[in-house]
Design a protein around this motif. Sequence first.
Motif, PDB file in Angstrom:
ATOM      1  N   VAL A  16      37.425  31.916  42.005  1.00 41.20           N
ATOM      2  CA  VAL A  16      36.316  30.955  41.956  1.00 41.20           C
ATOM      3  C   VAL A  16      35.212  31.575  41.108  1.00 41.20           C
ATOM      4  O   VAL A  16      35.020  32.790  41.125  1.00 41.20           O
ATOM      5  N   GLN A  17      34.512  30.732  40.347  1.00 36.63           N
ATOM      6  CA  GLN A  17      33.520  31.257  39.404  1.00 36.63           C
ATOM      7  C   GLN A  17      32.138  30.692  39.663  1.00 36.63           C
ATOM      8  O   GLN A  17      31.982  29.563  40.116  1.00 36.63           O
ATOM      9  N   LYS A  18      31.147  31.518  39.331  1.00 33.88           N
ATOM     10  CA  LYS A  18      29.751  31.103  39.443  1.00 33.88           C
ATOM     11  C   LYS A  18      29.081  31.435  38.115  1.00 33.88           C
ATOM     12  O   LYS A  18      29.267  32.545  37.601  1.00 33.88           O
ATOM     13  N   GLN A  19      28.357  30.488  37.581  1.00 33.49           N
ATOM     14  CA  GLN A  19      27.673  30.714  36.306  1.00 33.49           C
ATOM     15  C   GLN A  19      26.395  31.504  36.534  1.00 33.49           C
ATOM     16  O   GLN A  19      25.554  31.100  37.339  1.00 33.49           O
ATOM     17  N   SER A  20      26.274  32.644  35.872  1.00 35.70           N
ATOM     18  CA  SER A  20      25.042  33.430  35.974  1.00 35.70           C
ATOM     19  C   SER A  20      24.477  33.638  34.569  1.00 35.70           C
ATOM     20  O   SER A  20      25.099  33.261  33.574  1.00 35.70           O
ATOM     21  N   SER A  21      23.325  34.269  34.502  1.00 35.26           N
ATOM     22  CA  SER A  21      22.669  34.450  33.204  1.00 35.26           C
ATOM     23  C   SER A  21      23.508  35.350  32.276  1.00 35.26           C
ATOM     24  O   SER A  21      23.433  35.248  31.058  1.00 35.26           O
ATOM     25  N   ALA A  22      24.322  36.228  32.870  1.00 30.97           N
ATOM     26  CA  ALA A  22      25.139  37.148  32.066  1.00 30.97           C
ATOM     27  C   ALA A  22      26.539  36.583  31.790  1.00 30.97           C
ATOM     28  O   ALA A  22      27.404  37.282  31.286  1.00 30.97           O
ATOM     29  N   GLY A  23      26.755  35.324  32.158  1.00 31.17           N
ATOM     30  CA  GLY A  23      28.093  34.732  31.974  1.00 31.17           C
ATOM     31  C   GLY A  23      28.661  34.306  33.315  1.00 31.17           C
ATOM     32  O   GLY A  23      27.920  34.031  34.249  1.00 31.17           O
ATOM     33  N   GLN A  24      30.002  34.254  33.392  1.00 29.67           N
ATOM     34  CA  GLN A  24      30.625  33.858  34.652  1.00 29.67           C
ATOM     35  C   GLN A  24      30.817  35.059  35.574  1.00 29.67           C
ATOM     36  O   GLN A  24      31.103  36.149  35.101  1.00 29.67           O
ATOM     37  N   ARG A  25      30.667  34.785  36.851  1.00 25.19           N
ATOM     38  CA  ARG A  25      30.950  35.823  37.852  1.00 25.19           C
ATOM     39  C   ARG A  25      32.167  35.365  38.647  1.00 25.19           C
ATOM     40  O   ARG A  25      32.113  34.365  39.365  1.00 25.19           O
ATOM     41  N   THR A  26      33.267  36.059  38.493  1.00 21.07           N
ATOM     42  CA  THR A  26      34.522  35.648  39.150  1.00 21.07           C
ATOM     43  C   THR A  26      34.704  36.402  40.463  1.00 21.07           C
ATOM     44  O   THR A  26      34.543  37.616  40.524  1.00 21.07           O
ATOM     45  N   ARG A  27      35.033  35.626  41.502  1.00 19.64           N
ATOM     46  CA  ARG A  27      35.402  36.225  42.785  1.00 19.64           C
ATOM     47  C   ARG A  27      36.732  35.602  43.217  1.00 19.64           C
ATOM     48  O   ARG A  27      37.195  34.633  42.627  1.00 19.64           O
ATOM     49  N   PHE A  28      37.318  36.173  44.264  1.00 16.03           N
ATOM     50  CA  PHE A  28      38.638  35.693  44.714  1.00 16.03           C
ATOM     51  C   PHE A  28      38.542  35.164  46.137  1.00 16.03           C
ATOM     52  O   PHE A  28      37.960  35.799  47.007  1.00 16.03           O
ATOM     53  N   LYS A  29      39.131  33.998  46.332  1.00 13.70           N
ATOM     54  CA  LYS A  29      39.115  33.357  47.640  1.00 13.70           C
ATOM     55  C   LYS A  29      40.526  33.409  48.220  1.00 13.70           C
ATOM     56  O   LYS A  29      41.475  32.956  47.567  1.00 13.70           O
ATOM     57  N   ALA A  30      40.659  33.992  49.401  1.00 11.71           N
ATOM     58  CA  ALA A  30      41.981  34.156  50.024  1.00 11.71           C
ATOM     59  C   ALA A  30      42.046  33.343  51.307  1.00 11.71           C
ATOM     60  O   ALA A  30      41.074  33.278  52.068  1.00 11.71           O
ATOM     61  N   TYR A  31      43.201  32.720  51.532  1.00 17.39           N
ATOM     62  CA  TYR A  31      43.482  32.026  52.799  1.00 17.39           C
ATOM     63  C   TYR A  31      44.629  32.750  53.483  1.00 17.39           C
ATOM     64  O   TYR A  31      45.685  32.964  52.866  1.00 17.39           O
TER      65      TYR A  31
END
Length: 256
Positions: free
Chosen positions: A82-97
């Motif tokens: 999952v990604q979040k737009q920040s001032s330095a670009g995208q910040r990618t994190r991982f979502k686990a179920y």
Amino acid sequence: GRGRDGRGRGRGRGRGRGRGGDDKDEWIPVTKLGRLVKEGRIRSLEEIFLHSMPIKEHQIVDHFFPPTAGKLKDEVMTIKPVQKQSSAGQRTRFKAYVAVGDFDGHIGLGKKCSSEVATAIRGALIMAKMHLVPIRRGYWGKNSGLPHTIPMKLSGTCGSVSVRLIPAPRGTGLVAAPASKKILAMAGLEDCYSTTRGHSRTTGNFITAVFNAVSASYGYLSPELWKPTVFSKAPFQEHTDFLAKEAESAKADAAY
């Protein structure tokens, strides 16, 4: 040269903590329920479910299903970025179920988001244990043998996905998609029909909808449960003297 706020450089604290490594794995409960479980005052998970007490420590589940016994199985259902737009670009994190179940009437589902996959899986496993719920099983038609299917039609939703589970005759098997079949099997169901609406390609929402559906099995009061209820004291009330004593000793330790 005394470091920050005159407290030195903080090296001594780490050294002292390293001693006595035997207590590292010992569980020190922080909730009243945890204290009662550790002391053996609550003997089964069913007592916790009967009084609808929330489980806030995953070690409570580990106490009843020891990891060494291997009765409670866990499975990673899906991992997605999952990604979040920040001032330095995208910040990618991982979502686990992650789903946990004993294939005998208990199922839990947890999700966790983290910057590392391993951390996300570990957190989701802890969440799944804390969300463990009992599943009611029943019959299709004749009440002979062990319960094998759900006792009534059930439905659950999450996002745009809505799932409906329908009791099936013995020998039918689980008529469901691969992801939902795993959840139903972990819950201990052998036969079940299912129907799905919405964007079920979103695996996270799909399995959450299935989990919500099977979790509702004890929420329906069918005629065989109409017998007069024999009320018993809640564990917190029953063991109030023990909990008060524990609280006093903890206060004394803190003062010391």
